[in-house]
Design an enzyme around this catalytic site. Sequence first.
Site, PDB file in Angstrom:
ATOM      1  N   GLU A 262       0.847  -1.194   0.000  1.00  0.00           N
ATOM      2  CA  GLU A 262       0.000   0.000   0.000  1.00  0.00           C
ATOM      3  C   GLU A 262       0.875   1.234   0.000  1.00  0.00           C
ATOM      4  O   GLU A 262       1.805   1.345   0.805  1.00  0.00           O
ATOM      5  CB  GLU A 262      -0.895   0.075   1.246  1.00  0.00           C
ATOM      6  CG  GLU A 262      -2.155  -0.726   1.238  1.00  0.00           C
ATOM      7  CD  GLU A 262      -3.025  -0.416   2.463  1.00  0.00           C
ATOM      8  OE1 GLU A 262      -2.945   0.726   2.968  1.00  0.00           O
ATOM      9  OE2 GLU A 262      -3.761  -1.306   2.890  1.00  0.00           O
ATOM     10  N   GLU A 316     -13.630   5.537  -1.805  1.00  0.00           N
ATOM     11  CA  GLU A 316     -14.599   4.672  -1.126  1.00  0.00           C
ATOM     12  C   GLU A 316     -15.410   5.508  -0.136  1.00  0.00           C
ATOM     13  O   GLU A 316     -14.901   5.921   0.907  1.00  0.00           O
ATOM     14  CB  GLU A 316     -13.874   3.522  -0.432  1.00  0.00           C
ATOM     15  CG  GLU A 316     -13.116   2.622  -1.399  1.00  0.00           C
ATOM     16  CD  GLU A 316     -12.227   1.620  -0.697  1.00  0.00           C
ATOM     17  OE1 GLU A 316     -12.777   0.726  -0.006  1.00  0.00           O
ATOM     18  OE2 GLU A 316     -10.992   1.735  -0.806  1.00  0.00           O
ATOM     19  N   LYS A 319     -15.923   4.688   3.948  1.00  0.00           N
ATOM     20  CA  LYS A 319     -14.810   4.536   4.884  1.00  0.00           C
ATOM     21  C   LYS A 319     -14.948   5.575   5.984  1.00  0.00           C
ATOM     22  O   LYS A 319     -15.365   6.715   5.755  1.00  0.00           O
ATOM     23  CB  LYS A 319     -13.471   4.700   4.167  1.00  0.00           C
ATOM     24  CG  LYS A 319     -13.180   3.600   3.151  1.00  0.00           C
ATOM     25  CD  LYS A 319     -11.725   3.565   2.746  1.00  0.00           C
ATOM     26  CE  LYS A 319     -10.873   2.974   3.842  1.00  0.00           C
ATOM     27  NZ  LYS A 319      -9.485   2.764   3.420  1.00  0.00           N
ATOM     28  N   GLU A 325      -9.395   9.610   4.031  1.00  0.00           N
ATOM     29  CA  GLU A 325      -9.648   8.174   3.903  1.00  0.00           C
ATOM     30  C   GLU A 325     -10.598   7.858   2.758  1.00  0.00           C
ATOM     31  O   GLU A 325     -10.548   6.766   2.197  1.00  0.00           O
ATOM     32  CB  GLU A 325     -10.227   7.629   5.208  1.00  0.00           C
ATOM     33  CG  GLU A 325      -9.216   7.461   6.326  1.00  0.00           C
ATOM     34  CD  GLU A 325      -8.165   6.416   5.988  1.00  0.00           C
ATOM     35  OE1 GLU A 325      -8.530   5.330   5.524  1.00  0.00           O
ATOM     36  OE2 GLU A 325      -6.974   6.703   6.184  1.00  0.00           O
TER      37      GLU A 325
END
Length: 461
Positions: A262, A316, A319, A325
């Site tokens: 990541e 997303e 999240k 985030e």
Amino acid sequence: MAFVFASLFLSFLLFSSAFAETGKIGINYGRIANNLPTPTEVVQLLKKQGLTRVKLYDSDSNVLKAFSNSGISVTVAIPNENLTAAAASQSFTDDWVKNNILPFYPATNISAVAVGNEVNVDSSITSFLVPAMSNVFASLRANALDTAIKISSPISFNALGNSFPSSAGSFKEELVTKMIQPMLEFLTNTSSYLMVNAYPFFAYSGNSDQISLDYALFKPNSGVVDSGNGLKYNSLFEAQLDAVHAAMDLLKFHDIKVVVTETGWPSHGDENEIGASLENAEGYNGNLVKRVLSGGGTPLRPNDPLDVYLFALFNENEKSGPTSERNYGLFYPNEEKVYSVPLTVAEVATEVVAVAPAAAVDGGSKVIVGQTWCVANEEVSKEKLQNGLDWACGAGKADCRPIQPGATCYNPSSLAAHASYAFNSYYQLKARAAGTCDFGGVAHVVTQSPKFGTCTFPTGY
């Protein structure tokens, strides 16, 4: 002339990528959202973008079916909440492999299992990690899949107790015995690799008064010299990676490869999330991809190509946490790009052609996208540098004519300057192949055009 230069550089980049060992780019496919495309549509998006490696956070059957016969390498995961059961019971992992691997493999190219994610941040489960990994490995071995599918577990960068300078990298003492040491032993015994989640964004955002934004974004900068070993870093990402390498070296694990599972940069964040912006996200991810696909490794491990999974495929919307985030995606849920990032060698080469006539200049150093050079480490002994120089100009057959007395690159008449020119000549002649910038440990790869007087270092022959 500019067009000729660009065309020649494009040919060189494609040639070197074909014969040199470059790194690999993958992407994380998270699904904490209520508005994402179907898995089948996602597979088509990945193929359209030329991405051949994807990492999941579970082993959802619908997703694995969608990747069947796609040719895309898939890393699946066992969530943290299953670690206790996986560690306690071989029958649990036998059933997990039976239900989550066997029905899909090999049509779906499952290449690795990530057992947990950033387990180091939760002290209540760290002791279960390696027993769980061992049980999963045994279950794969029972089905003759232990060599085809690797087992690892992503650790977060904060598993390090010290990371600056990179040469002083060390793991937190409380993690070493409980998790790190046995995990590294497991990876060694199973010929696997260490998964690491590394985010220069967090380091920059929390220390923007001390860390240069250009250094964090792979942009032209003066670099940082490691006070412990004299190696020079031109990017925070590589410095973080070498801190992990140094931490493993400290524990006598010298040969385990690191894969960055990541890394990314948010395109939007809260007011206190310094550096979170679309421009910086585009800069970080774009320059990172170019760095990975240009070949070579870090200053401490120059011969290990960089393998990286970008975070993440989509923004997303479900999240939790700060605004950032929900804004790491390269794509919106409607599959439109959040910003433009090259993801393949061909795209990188096309960008190089586009910018070649106006190569960026910073402090007199030309920076050509996707290019690397080989230079001497000025901190090593003169004897070692001289031996490397003699070999490069002799058996190595580097073009050392420009550093002869009276020639264009004779001045400055220093051992470091002449050795750097010779080392780079050999490196470029060998198409920047892995292992061609070492010379007995006295040279390393840099991403900025070297500057010694008025001498111009070649980028290809």
